[in-house]
Write a protein that holds these residues in place. Structure first.
Motif, PDB file in Angstrom:
ATOM      1  N   ARG B 113       0.933   7.770  -5.304  1.00  0.00           N
ATOM      2  CA  ARG B 113       0.350   8.589  -6.381  1.00  0.00           C
ATOM      3  C   ARG B 113      -0.592   7.747  -7.241  1.00  0.00           C
ATOM      4  O   ARG B 113      -1.619   8.239  -7.705  1.00  0.00           O
ATOM      5  N   CYS B 114      -0.207   6.523  -7.499  1.00  0.00           N
ATOM      6  CA  CYS B 114      -1.088   5.638  -8.270  1.00  0.00           C
ATOM      7  C   CYS B 114      -1.887   4.705  -7.360  1.00  0.00           C
ATOM      8  O   CYS B 114      -3.021   4.369  -7.658  1.00  0.00           O
ATOM      9  N   HIS B 115      -1.270   4.266  -6.255  1.00  0.00           N
ATOM     10  CA  HIS B 115      -1.837   3.121  -5.550  1.00  0.00           C
ATOM     11  C   HIS B 115      -2.579   3.442  -4.271  1.00  0.00           C
ATOM     12  O   HIS B 115      -3.030   2.533  -3.596  1.00  0.00           O
ATOM     13  N   SER B 116      -2.684   4.740  -3.898  1.00  0.00           N
ATOM     14  CA  SER B 116      -3.460   5.016  -2.690  1.00  0.00           C
ATOM     15  C   SER B 116      -4.949   4.929  -3.029  1.00  0.00           C
ATOM     16  O   SER B 116      -5.350   5.152  -4.171  1.00  0.00           O
ATOM     17  N   THR B 117      -5.724   4.620  -2.009  1.00  0.00           N
ATOM     18  CA  THR B 117      -7.151   4.385  -2.221  1.00  0.00           C
ATOM     19  C   THR B 117      -7.819   5.602  -2.855  1.00  0.00           C
ATOM     20  O   THR B 117      -7.611   6.722  -2.406  1.00  0.00           O
ATOM     21  N   ASN B 118      -8.566   5.360  -3.892  1.00  0.00           N
ATOM     22  CA  ASN B 118      -9.289   6.433  -4.555  1.00  0.00           C
ATOM     23  C   ASN B 118     -10.541   5.834  -5.161  1.00  0.00           C
ATOM     24  O   ASN B 118     -10.470   4.997  -6.052  1.00  0.00           O
ATOM     25  N   ALA B 119     -11.682   6.272  -4.638  1.00  0.00           N
ATOM     26  CA  ALA B 119     -12.944   5.664  -5.049  1.00  0.00           C
ATOM     27  C   ALA B 119     -13.201   5.866  -6.540  1.00  0.00           C
ATOM     28  O   ALA B 119     -13.960   5.129  -7.159  1.00  0.00           O
ATOM     29  N   ALA B 120     -12.561   6.890  -7.115  1.00  0.00           N
ATOM     30  CA  ALA B 120     -12.809   7.184  -8.525  1.00  0.00           C
ATOM     31  C   ALA B 120     -12.114   6.203  -9.456  1.00  0.00           C
ATOM     32  O   ALA B 120     -12.420   6.140 -10.632  1.00  0.00           O
ATOM     33  N   LYS B 121     -11.155   5.478  -8.908  1.00  0.00           N
ATOM     34  CA  LYS B 121     -10.401   4.553  -9.772  1.00  0.00           C
ATOM     35  C   LYS B 121     -10.921   3.134  -9.607  1.00  0.00           C
ATOM     36  O   LYS B 121     -11.311   2.731  -8.521  1.00  0.00           O
ATOM     37  N   GLN B 122     -10.871   2.392 -10.687  1.00  0.00           N
ATOM     38  CA  GLN B 122     -11.316   1.002 -10.606  1.00  0.00           C
ATOM     39  C   GLN B 122     -10.215   0.165  -9.975  1.00  0.00           C
ATOM     40  O   GLN B 122      -9.055   0.216 -10.414  1.00  0.00           O
ATOM     41  N   ILE B 123     -10.563  -0.630  -8.980  1.00  0.00           N
ATOM     42  CA  ILE B 123      -9.548  -1.428  -8.298  1.00  0.00           C
ATOM     43  C   ILE B 123      -9.018  -2.526  -9.217  1.00  0.00           C
ATOM     44  O   ILE B 123      -7.875  -2.970  -9.101  1.00  0.00           O
ATOM     45  N   SER B 124      -9.839  -2.933 -10.205  1.00  0.00           N
ATOM     46  CA  SER B 124      -9.376  -3.969 -11.124  1.00  0.00           C
ATOM     47  C   SER B 124      -8.310  -3.426 -12.076  1.00  0.00           C
ATOM     48  O   SER B 124      -7.509  -4.168 -12.618  1.00  0.00           O
ATOM     49  N   ALA B 125      -8.314  -2.095 -12.269  1.00  0.00           N
ATOM     50  CA  ALA B 125      -7.337  -1.505 -13.184  1.00  0.00           C
ATOM     51  C   ALA B 125      -6.063  -1.119 -12.439  1.00  0.00           C
ATOM     52  O   ALA B 125      -4.959  -1.353 -12.918  1.00  0.00           O
ATOM     53  N   VAL B 126      -6.216  -0.518 -11.273  1.00  0.00           N
ATOM     54  CA  VAL B 126      -5.050  -0.093 -10.485  1.00  0.00           C
ATOM     55  C   VAL B 126      -5.233  -0.605  -9.065  1.00  0.00           C
ATOM     56  O   VAL B 126      -6.209  -0.242  -8.394  1.00  0.00           O
ATOM     57  N   PHE B 127      -4.306  -1.453  -8.630  1.00  0.00           N
ATOM     58  CA  PHE B 127      -4.444  -1.986  -7.279  1.00  0.00           C
ATOM     59  C   PHE B 127      -4.239  -0.874  -6.262  1.00  0.00           C
ATOM     60  O   PHE B 127      -3.320  -0.074  -6.390  1.00  0.00           O
ATOM     61  N   GLN B 128      -5.120  -0.832  -5.245  1.00  0.00           N
ATOM     62  CA  GLN B 128      -5.049   0.279  -4.301  1.00  0.00           C
ATOM     63  C   GLN B 128      -4.880  -0.200  -2.868  1.00  0.00           C
ATOM     64  O   GLN B 128      -5.460  -1.206  -2.466  1.00  0.00           O
ATOM     65  N   ILE B 129      -4.083   0.561  -2.107  1.00  0.00           N
ATOM     66  CA  ILE B 129      -3.940   0.276  -0.676  1.00  0.00           C
ATOM     67  C   ILE B 129      -4.168   1.566   0.098  1.00  0.00           C
ATOM     68  O   ILE B 129      -4.014   2.654  -0.452  1.00  0.00           O
ATOM     69  N   ASP B 130      -4.551   1.419   1.343  1.00  0.00           N
ATOM     70  CA  ASP B 130      -4.725   2.591   2.199  1.00  0.00           C
ATOM     71  C   ASP B 130      -3.380   2.894   2.852  1.00  0.00           C
ATOM     72  O   ASP B 130      -2.910   2.132   3.701  1.00  0.00           O
ATOM     73  N   LEU B 131      -2.755   3.986   2.455  1.00  0.00           N
ATOM     74  CA  LEU B 131      -1.416   4.316   2.956  1.00  0.00           C
ATOM     75  C   LEU B 131      -1.395   4.470   4.475  1.00  0.00           C
ATOM     76  O   LEU B 131      -0.369   4.288   5.115  1.00  0.00           O
ATOM     77  N   LYS B 132      -2.541   4.794   5.049  1.00  0.00           N
ATOM     78  CA  LYS B 132      -2.591   5.009   6.492  1.00  0.00           C
ATOM     79  C   LYS B 132      -2.671   3.690   7.262  1.00  0.00           C
ATOM     80  O   LYS B 132      -2.528   3.674   8.486  1.00  0.00           O
ATOM     81  N   LYS B 133      -2.950   2.590   6.541  1.00  0.00           N
ATOM     82  CA  LYS B 133      -3.111   1.322   7.254  1.00  0.00           C
ATOM     83  C   LYS B 133      -2.086   0.280   6.836  1.00  0.00           C
ATOM     84  O   LYS B 133      -1.650  -0.531   7.663  1.00  0.00           O
ATOM     85  N   HIS B 134      -1.692   0.313   5.573  1.00  0.00           N
ATOM     86  CA  HIS B 134      -0.882  -0.766   5.020  1.00  0.00           C
ATOM     87  C   HIS B 134       0.587  -0.623   5.446  1.00  0.00           C
ATOM     88  O   HIS B 134       1.269   0.291   4.978  1.00  0.00           O
TER      89      HIS B 134
END
Lengths: 399, 154
Positions: B113-134
């Protein structure tokens, strides 16, 4: 919040796209807030059309003068009801009227309404109908006689001097009424335009855009009502009336279209930080209601048709049906405009990085059936008023 | 010449006077008793607002019992996320102490909900991973402690 509510929050989160704040998931203003400016717009528009006839002495529009006034009154009586049924504590709705405050934009509305209803609309109708009501109160028997007696407030003087004063006072009220109608609907626009946190609403042009779209919808409604009344009374529709209303509709629609266009051009050129999300909004979630319903169906097609009707003067039947279709399309267009403003303004996040979505409910105080009810009720009131105060049975005025 | 007052006006003036006095009388009875007690609003509305049951206990109530979690959280990036953000409203649990009264979310979807990849969110603010790959077949909690996400489990 019980765990199942908490789960519900996560369920509706799946309707959200991108990044949105928690309080933006659910829309606070639903379809009833769409209906509200639509209805007040019809009131202001119908009244302005009536005033045109009176103040600028447009003789051709005479048959629609009383129809327009009664239409405005029937819709005004219902105008605040969508707001009240939208409230979760409707039994407290009157408090806004009795405890006004200059810093509350909503509380001032009570006075705008009281002024417009009591001082302008009722008085204008009263002065216009008084001589006829005096005659009717003498002709009728039983209850109706009493009803008309009460409606005349006991002023039975129909001497030329008194009639002259009816006209004079009615004229003064109309002159006061025009800016009042402008204020009533400009104020609805102000309510949205003054919300500086919302880039889709916050523009000083908002009251003016609301006003012109109100005039467009009110004029279209009176045209439609006139045609429907003629159909039910089996009288011939006066094409001169339709042509004249159509001409006004054409000009006001051009102004409205230009103003809304200017607003958008300004927005596009300024391209503020909110612009990216607005671009996504109008090309995505609002595509159907903005470009198709409001732009194409509600504005361009009527504009082209009305322009065509300015020089096409041949087949009467064709012209009548074209006016009928145009008036309906324009009403759909203005309704969509209200939708785009009210719903559209709540679909995107203040973070400018995400969207929520709006699911229209059917039942309940905030559902579409309720909205339909508030739109149908004024038509019922109008039917009653036309029965009580039939414009076609009025005593002819002596000039 | 005698000044002429049209009969309509006098009658309307009476009608308006009746209407206005009726309004004032009604207003006298309709204004809520507690109106203006503290400001330009109904004072009793404060009581109304205090009536709904409290659901959220607040972070401090959690730490009163779970000192160990506070110590863990303090050392890592989730320190700014309050307990009830993930565990849901905790007042019931605070009162009962039962484990069943608090949510313990698990599963990749929840973290996503918070950490899946989302281009709208800044990666420096919320760390993101691709749920389909990680690490597709594994649960986040197998490697990460949500209270201290960057200290990997052995």
């Amino acid at each position: 919040m019980e765990p199942h509510h908490y789960q519900h929050l996560y369920d509706i989160l799946t309707h959200a796209q991108g990044y949105i704040f928690p309080n933006e998931i659910d829309l606070q203003w639903g379809i009833l807030i769409v209906v509200y400016p639509f209805i007040t717009g019809l009131v202001a528009g119908a009244f302005i059309l009536a005033s045109l006839e009176r103040v600028f002495k447009v003789k051709v529009l005479k048959p629609t003068y009383q129809i327009a006034l009664l239409t405005a009154l029937s819709f005004l009586l219902v105008a605040t009801m969508p707001l009240i049924s939208h409230l979760s504590q409707p039994q407290r709705a009157y408090e806004i009227l009795i405890t006004p405050h200059s810093t509350s934009a909503m509380a001032i509305f009570g006075f705008v309404y009281l002024w417009y209803l009591m001082v302008v609309l009722l008085l204008e109708i009263w002065f216009d109908y008084r001589p006829s009501m005096v005659v009717w109160s003498n002709e009728k028997k039983g209850v109706m006689r009493l009803v008309y007696r009460i409606l005349t407030l006991g002023v039975n003087d129909v001497s030329p001097r008194a009639l002259k004063w009816d006209r004079k006072l009615g004229y003064i009220i109309t002159v006061v009424g025009i800016p009042s109608a402008f204020i009533l609907h400009g104020y609805v626009g102000f309510i949205f335009g003054s919300i500086k946190a919302n880039p889709w609403w916050s523009t000083p042009l908002m009251p003016i855009i609301f006003l012109f779209s109100a005039m467009v919808s009110g004029i279209a409604l009176v045209m439609l009502v006139y045609m429907i009344i003629s159909y039910f009374r089996k009288t011939v529709i006066d094409l001169n009336v339709l042509d004249t209303i159509g001409k006004y509709l054409f000009f006001v629609l051009i102004l409205d279209f230009t103003l809304e266009g200017l607003d958008q051009i300004q927005r596009i050129y300024e391209a503020e930080e909110s612009f990216e999300i607005i671009k996504l909004l109008v090309s995505g979630k609002l595509y159907l209601t903005l470009f198709v319903a409001q732009g194409l169906v509600g504005t361009l097609i009527p504009l082209i048709t009305l322009a065509f009707l300015q020089f096409y003067k041949h087949k009467i039947k064709v012209r009548k049906s074209m006016y009928l279709i145009v008036s309906i399309l324009v009403l759909i267009g203005v309704y969509s405009m209200r939708w785009n403003v009210v719903i559209g303004g709540q679909l995107f996040s203040k973070s400018f990085s995400g969207f929520t979505s709006f699911k229209l409910g059917l039942i309940g105080l905030d559902g579409s059936l309720m909205a339909a009810f508030w739109l149908i009720l004024p038509i019922g009131i109008l039917t009653f008023l036309l029965w009580l105060l039939p414009p076609w049975k009025m005593v002819p005025e002596e000039e | 010449m005698k000044f002429y007052i049209p009969p309509q006006l006098t009658r309307l003036a009476i009608a308006f006077a009746i209407f206005i006095s009726l309004f004032l009388v009604l207003r006298h009875f309709l204004v809520p008793d507690t109106f203006g007690e503290y400001g330009h609003y109904r004072g009793a509305s404060l009581i109304d607002n205090a009536l709904p049951e409290i659901h959220y206990a607040g972070q401090q109530a959690c730490f009163d019992c779970h000192q160990d979690i506070e110590d863990l959280k303090k050392q890592d990036v989730h320190n700014d996320i309050h307990c009830e953000t993930c565990h849901g409203p905790g007042q019931k649990h605070v009162l009962s102490g039962e484990a069943a009264d608090i949510l313990k979310p698990t599963g990749r979807e929840f973290c996503g909900r918070c950490h899946s990849t989302n281009a709208a969110k800044q990666i420096s603010a919320v760390f993101q991973i691709d749920l389909k790959k990680h690490n597709v077949n594994r649960n986040c909690l197998e490697c990460h402690n949500p209270h201290q996400p960057w200290k990997m489990k052995k």
